[in-house]
Design a protein around this motif. Structure first.
Motif, PDB file in Angstrom:
ATOM      1  N   UNK A 144       0.812  -1.220   0.000  1.00  0.00           N
ATOM      2  CA  UNK A 144       0.000   0.000   0.000  1.00  0.00           C
ATOM      3  C   UNK A 144       0.843   1.266   0.000  1.00  0.00           C
ATOM      4  N   UNK A 145       1.962   1.241   0.712  1.00  0.00           N
ATOM      5  CA  UNK A 145       2.842   2.410   0.708  1.00  0.00           C
ATOM      6  C   UNK A 145       3.404   2.688  -0.677  1.00  0.00           C
ATOM      7  N   UNK A 146       3.739   1.636  -1.396  1.00  0.00           N
ATOM      8  CA  UNK A 146       4.236   1.742  -2.769  1.00  0.00           C
ATOM      9  C   UNK A 146       3.161   2.335  -3.681  1.00  0.00           C
ATOM     10  N   UNK A 147       1.930   1.858  -3.530  1.00  0.00           N
ATOM     11  CA  UNK A 147       0.821   2.353  -4.350  1.00  0.00           C
ATOM     12  C   UNK A 147       0.491   3.798  -3.997  1.00  0.00           C
ATOM     13  N   UNK A 150       2.879   6.028  -5.694  1.00  0.00           N
ATOM     14  CA  UNK A 150       2.630   6.142  -7.130  1.00  0.00           C
ATOM     15  C   UNK A 150       1.396   6.943  -7.474  1.00  0.00           C
ATOM     16  N   UNK A 151       0.428   6.982  -6.558  1.00  0.00           N
ATOM     17  CA  UNK A 151      -0.826   7.678  -6.825  1.00  0.00           C
ATOM     18  C   UNK A 151      -0.922   9.029  -6.122  1.00  0.00           C
ATOM     19  N   UNK A 158       0.128  13.720 -10.591  1.00  0.00           N
ATOM     20  CA  UNK A 158       0.675  12.536  -9.924  1.00  0.00           C
ATOM     21  C   UNK A 158       2.202  12.510  -9.940  1.00  0.00           C
ATOM     22  N   UNK A 159       2.779  11.914  -8.895  1.00  0.00           N
ATOM     23  CA  UNK A 159       4.243  11.886  -8.742  1.00  0.00           C
ATOM     24  C   UNK A 159       4.982  11.199  -9.898  1.00  0.00           C
ATOM     25  N   UNK A 160       4.395  10.194 -10.590  1.00  0.00           N
ATOM     26  CA  UNK A 160       5.142   9.615 -11.717  1.00  0.00           C
ATOM     27  C   UNK A 160       5.570  10.638 -12.767  1.00  0.00           C
ATOM     28  N   UNK A 224       3.334  -0.074 -12.142  1.00  0.00           N
ATOM     29  CA  UNK A 224       2.778  -0.868 -11.046  1.00  0.00           C
ATOM     30  C   UNK A 224       2.364   0.030  -9.895  1.00  0.00           C
ATOM     31  N   UNK A 225       3.188   1.016  -9.579  1.00  0.00           N
ATOM     32  CA  UNK A 225       2.851   1.954  -8.506  1.00  0.00           C
ATOM     33  C   UNK A 225       1.638   2.802  -8.870  1.00  0.00           C
ATOM     34  N   UNK A 226       1.530   3.172 -10.132  1.00  0.00           N
ATOM     35  CA  UNK A 226       0.417   4.011 -10.574  1.00  0.00           C
ATOM     36  C   UNK A 226      -0.908   3.255 -10.551  1.00  0.00           C
ATOM     37  N   UNK A 227      -0.882   1.987 -10.987  1.00  0.00           N
ATOM     38  CA  UNK A 227      -2.114   1.202 -11.105  1.00  0.00           C
ATOM     39  C   UNK A 227      -2.490   0.494  -9.805  1.00  0.00           C
ATOM     40  N   UNK A 228      -1.476   0.129  -9.031  1.00  0.00           N
ATOM     41  CA  UNK A 228      -1.729  -0.669  -7.843  1.00  0.00           C
ATOM     42  C   UNK A 228      -2.079  -2.106  -8.178  1.00  0.00           C
ATOM     43  N   UNK A 229      -1.819  -2.502  -9.413  1.00  0.00           N
ATOM     44  CA  UNK A 229      -2.147  -3.850  -9.874  1.00  0.00           C
ATOM     45  C   UNK A 229      -1.324  -4.132 -11.123  1.00  0.00           C
ATOM     46  N   UNK A 230      -1.368  -5.387 -11.580  1.00  0.00           N
ATOM     47  CA  UNK A 230      -0.651  -5.757 -12.800  1.00  0.00           C
ATOM     48  C   UNK A 230      -1.513  -6.697 -13.626  1.00  0.00           C
ATOM     49  N   UNK A 231      -1.191  -6.762 -14.925  1.00  0.00           N
ATOM     50  CA  UNK A 231      -1.915  -7.644 -15.834  1.00  0.00           C
ATOM     51  C   UNK A 231      -1.046  -7.969 -17.029  1.00  0.00           C
ATOM     52  N   UNK A 232      -1.196  -9.147 -17.634  1.00  0.00           N
ATOM     53  CA  UNK A 232      -0.292  -9.587 -18.701  1.00  0.00           C
ATOM     54  C   UNK A 232      -0.474  -8.869 -20.039  1.00  0.00           C
TER      55      UNK A 232
END
Length: 309
Positions: A144-147, A150-151, A158-160, A224-232
């Motif tokens: 959560x800290x990583x997300x 990123x958000x 946004x920080x990115x 990954x930090x921006x989305x808080x999730x991943x997908x192929x």
């Protein structure tokens, strides 16, 4: 005056585009939330394009950057959310994989002599398969800290975005002020002349491909930090916009030559056009048509500008 018009014509068109969409979509386009979305959403693409610039400047193609981004994104999600390892371990693994992929590309292209177009296309296909082998579905539940990092937003952006601008400053310094940056351009212009001048051409090409691999992996971490999730399936669509951005950027600031600030301008020029058309109700396929048309036009204009130089 003509030189200024050539160098900053893209900026002028961008300003006209902003004004046009502001008039056509009042109260929806030029508002803080939309501006924040525009700048923040393209940070990953900008980072990816900056990494891609290095091998292209050196005269190589890297078609594996989108697949590398997708693999890095999935690795971060899998190692952190599924294996429950610390986020820093997941990030380190993703960056090491990017390094290894860059070295493998360099081996096949520089040592084995495989054309970069073929080698990196094959690598992209391989990485896509590995990504699906790791996970064929969305992974959520990242640290959560990583997300949150990123958000998080600074001044509604946004920080990115700030990470991407920092990367742009580093890339600009390397390409503009270091011997290694100048060697890249020499090698890309004429390898034989560069070799006769004492430049270690093979080393320069290897370095460019490794930089592309590592930066692509880093772009996956930021995503990954921006989305808080991943997908192929997330990484592959970034490939075409990244190429469109660097070649369109070669028509601005330093026409006929790939350059950092032209790429930055091009990235946000492209998303301004796509966002504006979406606000006006254009169908989703317009984005692909827009990027494809821009890529064709940008390559043609870049080549014409290079011939003039």
């Amino acid at each position: 005056m003509r030189d200024i018009a050539t160098r900053y014509g893209l900026v002028a068109v961008w300003i006209v585009m902003i004004v046009s969409f502001t008039i056509l979509a009042p109260g929806r386009f030029l508002v803080a939330q939309n501006i924040g979305n525009i700048f923040g959403s393209q940070a990953v693409l900008l980072i990816l394009a900056l990494g891609l610039m290095f091998p292209v400047i050196a005269g190589e193609w890297d078609l594996s950057v989108g697949a590398m981004l997708g693999l890095s994104l999935t690795v971060v999600g899998f190692f952190n959310a599924v294996l429950d390892l610390p986020i820093w371990v997941a990030i380190l693994v993703a960056l090491v994989i990017g390094l290894v992929v860059g070295l493998l590309n360099a081996f096949f292209i520089v040592i084995a002599g495989v054309p970069s177009l073929i080698a990196t296309l094959g690598m992209a296909t391989l990485l896509g398969g590995v990504t699906y082998a790791i996970s064929n579905s969305t992974i959520s539940g990242l640290d959560q800290g990583f997300v949150d990092l990123g958000q998080h937003s600074v001044l509604a952006i946004p920080t990115p975005f700030y990470v991407a601008i920092a990367m742009a400053l580093i890339a600009w310094y390397v390409l503009r002020w270091t011997p290694g940056g100048r060697y890249l351009f020499f090698v890309g212009s004429n390898r034989d002349v560069a070799r006769l001048s004492g430049i270690r051409v093979g080393r320069v090409r290897v370095t460019a491909l490794v930089v592309s691999g590592v930066v692509s992996a880093f772009a996956g971490v930021v995503l990954a930090a921006s989305l808080g999730a991943s997908g192929p399936t997330i990484g592959a669509p970034y490939l075409l916009p990244a190429f469109a951005a660097i070649f369109l950027g070669a028509t601005a600031v330093t026409p006929g030559r790939l350059n950092v600030w032209g790429t930055v301008i091009a990235v946000y020029f492209l998303i301004t056009g796509v966002t504006g058309m979406q606000l006006l109700g254009a169908p989703s396929w317009v984005q692909d048509v827009f990027y494809g048309a821009i890529l064709l036009a940008a390559v043609a204009l870049s080549l014409l500008a290079r011939r003039r130089r």
